[in-house]
Scaffold this motif. Structure first.
Motif, PDB file in Angstrom:
ATOM      1  N   ASP A   1     -21.255 -43.507  -0.048  1.00 49.66           N
ATOM      2  CA  ASP A   1     -21.683 -43.419   1.341  1.00 49.66           C
ATOM      3  C   ASP A   1     -23.213 -43.507   1.387  1.00 49.66           C
ATOM      4  N   LYS A   2     -23.731 -44.490   2.107  1.00 48.88           N
ATOM      5  CA  LYS A   2     -25.180 -44.698   2.122  1.00 48.88           C
ATOM      6  C   LYS A   2     -25.883 -43.662   3.002  1.00 48.88           C
ATOM      7  N   SER A   3     -25.161 -43.145   4.001  1.00 43.64           N
ATOM      8  CA  SER A   3     -25.830 -42.368   5.031  1.00 43.64           C
ATOM      9  C   SER A   3     -26.286 -40.989   4.558  1.00 43.64           C
ATOM     10  N   SER A   4     -25.522 -40.354   3.675  1.00 44.56           N
ATOM     11  CA  SER A   4     -25.817 -38.943   3.416  1.00 44.56           C
ATOM     12  C   SER A   4     -26.826 -38.757   2.286  1.00 44.56           C
ATOM     13  N   GLY A   5     -27.372 -39.850   1.747  1.00 41.69           N
ATOM     14  CA  GLY A   5     -28.381 -39.689   0.708  1.00 41.69           C
ATOM     15  C   GLY A   5     -27.743 -39.697  -0.662  1.00 41.69           C
ATOM     16  N   PHE A   6     -28.440 -40.300  -1.625  1.00 42.97           N
ATOM     17  CA  PHE A   6     -27.846 -40.513  -2.941  1.00 42.97           C
ATOM     18  C   PHE A   6     -27.460 -39.218  -3.645  1.00 42.97           C
ATOM     19  N   LEU A   7     -28.375 -38.231  -3.682  1.00 45.86           N
ATOM     20  CA  LEU A   7     -28.104 -37.018  -4.451  1.00 45.86           C
ATOM     21  C   LEU A   7     -26.905 -36.258  -3.920  1.00 45.86           C
ATOM     22  N   ASN A   8     -26.908 -36.094  -2.609  1.00 49.16           N
ATOM     23  CA  ASN A   8     -25.814 -35.394  -1.951  1.00 49.16           C
ATOM     24  C   ASN A   8     -24.492 -36.081  -2.261  1.00 49.16           C
ATOM     25  N   ASP A   9     -24.522 -37.418  -2.260  1.00 48.80           N
ATOM     26  CA  ASP A   9     -23.310 -38.181  -2.483  1.00 48.80           C
ATOM     27  C   ASP A   9     -22.886 -38.138  -3.946  1.00 48.80           C
ATOM     28  N   TYR A  10     -23.850 -38.344  -4.849  1.00 46.72           N
ATOM     29  CA  TYR A  10     -23.525 -38.434  -6.275  1.00 46.72           C
ATOM     30  C   TYR A  10     -23.052 -37.084  -6.810  1.00 46.72           C
ATOM     31  N   PHE A  11     -23.694 -36.004  -6.387  1.00 49.18           N
ATOM     32  CA  PHE A  11     -23.349 -34.711  -6.964  1.00 49.18           C
ATOM     33  C   PHE A  11     -22.400 -33.865  -6.109  1.00 49.18           C
ATOM     34  N   LEU A  12     -22.210 -34.218  -4.849  1.00 54.42           N
ATOM     35  CA  LEU A  12     -21.289 -33.424  -4.013  1.00 54.42           C
ATOM     36  C   LEU A  12     -20.265 -34.277  -3.276  1.00 54.42           C
ATOM     37  N   GLY A  13     -20.279 -35.589  -3.493  1.00 50.37           N
ATOM     38  CA  GLY A  13     -19.320 -36.450  -2.799  1.00 50.37           C
ATOM     39  C   GLY A  13     -19.608 -36.538  -1.317  1.00 50.37           C
ATOM     40  N   GLY A  14     -20.893 -36.354  -0.921  1.00 51.06           N
ATOM     41  CA  GLY A  14     -21.250 -36.452   0.491  1.00 51.06           C
ATOM     42  C   GLY A  14     -20.628 -35.340   1.329  1.00 51.06           C
ATOM     43  N   ARG A  15     -20.105 -34.303   0.698  1.00 53.59           N
ATOM     44  CA  ARG A  15     -19.442 -33.193   1.401  1.00 53.59           C
ATOM     45  C   ARG A  15     -18.398 -33.690   2.386  1.00 53.59           C
ATOM     46  N   GLU A  16     -17.589 -34.671   1.987  1.00 55.61           N
ATOM     47  CA  GLU A  16     -16.654 -35.189   2.975  1.00 55.61           C
ATOM     48  C   GLU A  16     -15.242 -35.281   2.424  1.00 55.61           C
ATOM     49  N   LEU A  17     -15.014 -34.671   1.241  1.00 52.79           N
ATOM     50  CA  LEU A  17     -13.691 -34.806   0.661  1.00 52.79           C
ATOM     51  C   LEU A  17     -12.710 -33.862   1.339  1.00 52.79           C
ATOM     52  N   GLY A  18     -11.440 -34.255   1.326  1.00 58.88           N
ATOM     53  CA  GLY A  18     -10.427 -33.488   2.036  1.00 58.88           C
ATOM     54  C   GLY A  18      -9.880 -32.328   1.219  1.00 58.88           C
ATOM     55  N   GLY A  19      -9.038 -31.524   1.872  1.00 49.72           N
ATOM     56  CA  GLY A  19      -8.500 -30.313   1.263  1.00 49.72           C
ATOM     57  C   GLY A  19      -7.674 -30.573   0.020  1.00 49.72           C
ATOM     58  N   PHE A  20      -6.836 -31.593   0.051  1.00 51.74           N
ATOM     59  CA  PHE A  20      -5.970 -31.842  -1.095  1.00 51.74           C
ATOM     60  C   PHE A  20      -6.784 -32.190  -2.333  1.00 51.74           C
ATOM     61  N   VAL A  21      -7.725 -33.138  -2.141  1.00 57.18           N
ATOM     62  CA  VAL A  21      -8.540 -33.585  -3.270  1.00 57.18           C
ATOM     63  C   VAL A  21      -9.352 -32.415  -3.818  1.00 57.18           C
ATOM     64  N   LEU A  22      -9.937 -31.610  -2.923  1.00 50.62           N
ATOM     65  CA  LEU A  22     -10.770 -30.515  -3.397  1.00 50.62           C
ATOM     66  C   LEU A  22      -9.954 -29.405  -4.039  1.00 50.62           C
ATOM     67  N   ALA A  23      -8.744 -29.167  -3.531  1.00 44.72           N
ATOM     68  CA  ALA A  23      -7.889 -28.164  -4.166  1.00 44.72           C
ATOM     69  C   ALA A  23      -7.526 -28.630  -5.562  1.00 44.72           C
ATOM     70  N   MET A  24      -7.165 -29.896  -5.681  1.00 45.64           N
ATOM     71  CA  MET A  24      -6.754 -30.401  -6.977  1.00 45.64           C
ATOM     72  C   MET A  24      -7.926 -30.420  -7.952  1.00 45.64           C
ATOM     73  N   THR A  25      -9.112 -30.752  -7.455  1.00 47.17           N
ATOM     74  CA  THR A  25     -10.241 -30.790  -8.385  1.00 47.17           C
ATOM     75  C   THR A  25     -10.566 -29.377  -8.877  1.00 47.17           C
ATOM     76  N   MET A  26     -10.364 -28.389  -8.027  1.00 47.98           N
ATOM     77  CA  MET A  26     -10.602 -27.014  -8.454  1.00 47.98           C
ATOM     78  C   MET A  26      -9.590 -26.597  -9.522  1.00 47.98           C
ATOM     79  N   VAL A  27      -8.305 -26.887  -9.232  1.00 53.63           N
ATOM     80  CA  VAL A  27      -7.254 -26.539 -10.186  1.00 53.63           C
ATOM     81  C   VAL A  27      -7.464 -27.282 -11.496  1.00 53.63           C
ATOM     82  N   ALA A  28      -7.771 -28.595 -11.389  1.00 57.08           N
ATOM     83  CA  ALA A  28      -7.859 -29.421 -12.586  1.00 57.08           C
ATOM     84  C   ALA A  28      -9.084 -29.063 -13.421  1.00 57.08           C
ATOM     85  N   THR A  29     -10.187 -28.743 -12.746  1.00 59.11           N
ATOM     86  CA  THR A  29     -11.387 -28.344 -13.474  1.00 59.11           C
ATOM     87  C   THR A  29     -11.130 -27.045 -14.205  1.00 59.11           C
TER      88      THR A  29
END
Lengths: 87, 480
Positions: free
Chosen positions: B28-56
């Protein structure tokens, strides 16, 4: 104080409450029933009763509690800074 | 080489690559490179974030080491593993909304950004960056070794080639895709973990002739296996309960988990993640550790605990299905490693380079630095993992409990206690890590003090240090 923080504080307390209840259930059944001599264990679905209640039923109950709490107790808030405008 | 086993694994790697590639295209170009590269632009949904927490969170230890120990210890260890269910809801309910709101207000991209803004202190930031880089770097290398060993066992490749395949796979998608690729591949990996454990559990129960039958075999072999006290009766209630701190509530202090609580777009996503996270964590942990215990009845006499899962899978499943099932531990390891890699490189780029070395670096330089540092770190880890040095193995022992003892109070009390200040935070971190290392030596030499896991006492001491120093030095109210 930002009104969203009141909600956050309340929900953090709920989290602590659930964890304490969870621990008591887990500990109570595991060591309450599990400390009997092995010969006195009963078996439910093939599992020793202490394990069945503590780990399996405990897990199911916690899952139900969490579904219930998120659906009816937790509140939606905005995370954005403009969500602050209405304080 | 057994191609029927390898084919599903190769397919799995290709699927992971594809996911990572798709994610990197979506930047995503709009939210700035760092925010996007290290936080995914803070736009990921509940399922993906739940799974990434469990999987991590689910790592080599939940898929290889843990079930292996359950194989040796019996049901007591499954009971212990179930303390991890609490992480599924506790982290998000405690850090939850306040953390998400404050992180945005501070424009924090990393956990260190958050601590630096809350305590307004470069010392806190440097101390945390130091702890994160050192400990997580070691943790990452250990996982890397686990992943390579697994590929080695399953495919018959040499350790170094196995390691090479593993490292290249992870590096490619983490470097190019950043957090979004990590989170999306984690979601795929988490799903594979759920499917793999389900298949294997059913297969083990069938192979053992049903649960009652398995229980009979265990009772005949050693009745202690079905008690909560471990095969030799040494697993005390106090020791097992102390895992509520180590792998339960203490997990709020782990940077790789905490940073995920910052990345939610809406509270709706967070709520969904609470439910999914709790159910999936519990399901995976219960299944994997039951498989470990049941495997003892099906195939007694496995010597190396870490190999119980691959051995039993190859033994009772048709090869192609074993390949699918063994993709699960591989997924677990990969999804842990990718997050750690990203976290360490974010600490280097964002917190050290941008924070202190070159605050005015251009966007282009930052971009090149981020890709570069991630790739270089990965390569260093590879070289270290080929022949892990003693120091690294040693540091890895502190990666989990040591980080919890260091970060739990600066994070939690930083959020909720208005008197918390930088003196408290620094004292708490130093006390936490210091006493953890000291107590570790004491416990290794003399047996566990008070018969509880090493983590408990340092967590208590670092709490006391936080409160005492916050109140004693420059006490003032912090306005959130």
């Amino acid at each position: 104080m930002d009104p969203r923080f009141k909600i956050a504080h309340r929900e953090a307390k709920i989290g602590v409450g659930i964890a304490i209840a969870h621990f008591l259930w887990w500990f109570g059944f595991a060591y309450g029933l599990g400390s009997r001599p092995v010969e006195q264990y009963r078996y439910i679905w093939g599992f020793p009763d202490w394990f069945f209640y503590s780990a399996i039923v405990g897990f199911i109950l916690i899952s139900i509690t969490i579904v219930f709490v998120t659906k009816f107790v937790l509140k939606e808030v905005s995370f954005e800074e403009d969500g602050e405008a209405d304080r | 080489m057994n191609w029927q086993v390898i084919a599903p694994l190769v397919f799995f790697l290709v699927a992971i690559f594809a996911t990572g590639w798709i994610a990197s295209r979506q930047r995503d170009k709009s939210s700035g490179f760092l925010n996007d590269y290290f936080l995914g632009g803070r736009e990921l949904g509940g399922f993906v974030l739940a799974m990434t927490m469990v999987a991590t969170y689910g790592s080599a230890s939940s898929f290889l080491g843990g079930p292996g120990t359950a194989y040796t210890m019996g049901f007591g260890w499954v009971l212990l593993a179930m303390t991890q269910v609490v992480t599924g809801y506790f982290v998000l309910l405690i850090l939850g909304k306040k953390f998400a709101i404050l992180a945005r207000r501070y424009q924090a991209v990393t956990l260190i950004d958050f601590l630096k803004a809350r305590y307004n202190s470069p010392v806190v930031a440097i101390l945390s960056a130091f702890a994160i880089v050192i400990f997580l770097f070691s943790a990452m290398t250990a996982q890397w070794v686990g992943g390579a060993r697994l590929i080695e066992t399953v495919t018959g490749l040499s350790y170094t080639s196995a390691l090479f395949i593993f490292v290249i796979s992870v590096l490619v998608y983490v470097t190019t895709g950043g957090f979004r690729a990590v989170a999306l591949t984690d979601a795929v990996q988490g799903t594979i973990m759920v499917i793999g454990t389900t298949i294997l559990l059913i297969a083990v129960i069938i192979a053992g002739g049903g649960v009652p039958n398995i229980m009979q075999d265990l009772l005949t072999e050693n009745p202690n296996l079905v008690t909560p006290y471990g095969s030799d009766g040494n697993l005390s209630a106090a020791y097992v309960s102390s895992f509520w701190i180590l792998v339960g509530v203490g997990v709020v202090g782990l940077p790789q988990i905490a940073v995920r609580a910052m990345s939610y777009k809406t509270s709706r996503g967070m709520h969904r993640a609470l439910v999914i996270g709790t159910i999936v964590t519990g399901f995976i942990m219960l299944n994997m550790h039951l498989i470990g215990v049941f495997a003892r009845a099906v195939k007694p006499g496995i010597e190396v605990a870490d190999t119980v899962i691959p051995v039993i899978a190859l033994d009772i499943l048709p090869p192609w299905l074993a390949g699918i099932v063994l993709a699960a531990p591989l997924a677990a390891i990969m999804s842990t490693v990718d997050s750690l890699l990203l976290l360490v490189s974010s600490s280097v780029v964002k917190d050290v380079y941008l924070g202190y070395i070159q605050p005015n670096a251009s966007m282009k330089t930052v971009k090149r630095m981020s890709f570069g540092v991630t790739a270089v770190l990965g390569t260093i880890v590879f070289l270290l993992a080929v022949n892990p040095p003693e120091l690294l193995i040693f540091l890895n022992l502190f990666a989990f409990g040591g980080l919890e003892a260091a970060f739990i109070w600066p994070i939690v009390l930083g959020l909720y206690w208005k008197y918390g200040n930088k003196y408290g935070a620094i004292a708490s971190m130093v006390t936490g890590i210091g006493t953890y290392i000291a107590l570790h030596f004491y416990n290794t030499a003399n047996g566990n003090l008070l018969d509880i896991h090493t983590v408990v006492i340092p967590v208590v001491l670092s709490l006391i240090a936080y409160i005492v120093f916050s109140l004693a030095i420059k006490r003032e109210v912090y306005r959130y």
